[in-house]
Design a protein around this motif. Sequence first.
Motif, short mmCIF file in Angstrom:
data_model
loop_
_atom_site.label_atom_id
_atom_site.label_comp_id
_atom_site.label_asym_id
_atom_site.label_seq_id
_atom_site.Cartn_x
_atom_site.Cartn_y
_atom_site.Cartn_z
N HIS A 123 81.11 30.47 74.82
CA HIS A 123 80.93 29.27 73.99
C HIS A 123 80.02 29.54 72.78
N ARG A 127 83.89 32.06 71.02
CA ARG A 127 84.72 30.99 70.46
C ARG A 127 84.59 30.89 68.94
N ASP A 194 97.02 24.86 70.08
CA ASP A 194 95.70 24.50 70.60
C ASP A 194 95.22 25.48 71.66
N ILE A 195 96.07 26.42 72.08
CA ILE A 195 95.67 27.41 73.08
C ILE A 195 95.62 28.76 72.39
N TRP A 196 94.41 29.25 72.18
CA TRP A 196 94.22 30.50 71.45
C TRP A 196 94.26 31.71 72.38
N ARG A 199 91.29 31.69 77.72
CA ARG A 199 90.08 30.88 77.86
C ARG A 199 90.36 29.38 77.68
N ASP A 200 91.43 29.03 76.97
CA ASP A 200 91.76 27.62 76.75
C ASP A 200 92.57 27.00 77.88
N LYS A 202 93.42 25.29 81.29
CA LYS A 202 92.71 24.38 82.19
C LYS A 202 93.61 24.06 83.39
N ALA A 287 87.51 28.68 80.74
CA ALA A 287 86.30 28.75 79.92
C ALA A 287 85.04 28.63 80.78
#
Length: 319
Positions: A123, A127, A194-196, A199-200, A202, A287
């Motif tokens: 974070h 990121r 939106d998903i790089w 880590r993105d 969920k 994440a």
Amino acid sequence: MSSDQKKAAEELIAKFEINQNGRRIALLGSIDEKQGILIAERTAFATESLQTLQAFHAAITRVNNLGDNDIYRWYLASSVTDNGSQHQPDLKLNIIWPCTEQHIKKYSDQILRMVTETPNIYHQYIRPYMSAKREEGRLNWVFNILEGRTEQEDVILRDAGHGPEDAFLMLPDLNWDRKTMGSLHLLALVQRRDIWSLRDLKKRHIPWLRYLQQRVLEATVNVYPDLEQDQLKLYVHYQPTYYHFHIHVVNVMLEAGTTQATGKAFGLENIISQLETIAGDEEAGMADVSLTYFLGEASELWTDLYALLKQGQEPKLNL
């Protein structure tokens, strides 16, 4: 390919020093009526002199363009033996031109280091680093494909799913020669932005990942019927070369060195299983866990982050 295009391709290729991991074959035979196995492996390309590079260039014939996108170009070519005869296409040639400093670091011979990226490190440092790299235009070639500007003839599947967030497409990876099933390598690129990276991901993405997994497997064996689903391996890289979520699809038999090694390749099925066991609500995800992977000492993440953290110093990432 026209003679001018061939000349241009050969001129670019001749300017590069070449490093390559060995390719092996194992031959079963016998000595004195007892079975034995002979393992033959190509040595690395010799690049110690200009004469050697010129000889390599002179040995390349029949350069055929497989495709190009932004700064990436790839070709099939034949090499000439010592007696002057020509092989069938036996060289897969990739050109990155003009390349960036990050490309140079990636392909340089270097010592590797294992690092552990905690949720806090991710974070606080990683990121923002990802965000900065995405803004540098390094995803142009990905968006060219997704938006239909290049490589459309290579796309083997477009899947709209149940809506924009499900959509993805598949096409051959630039490192595959597109004919040898034992070294099959495809990419599945998702449309959503939106998903790089992993880590993105969920817990709420589990149904989508299951859908991706099944559709990718089905599409691959439909296009290449000589393969079965349990002959395929699906994984994602971390750290990835570029920060737009994509899945690698390869033949289990493929030997690809560090790109499939522990500390680089994370199996898709294992990621899904980890998400299923992470405690928390639907927003909990990758994440929130520590990830261990390797970096080369030339990597910016090593020199400006982990090496300094190891010495108790303040990181100097240029964000």
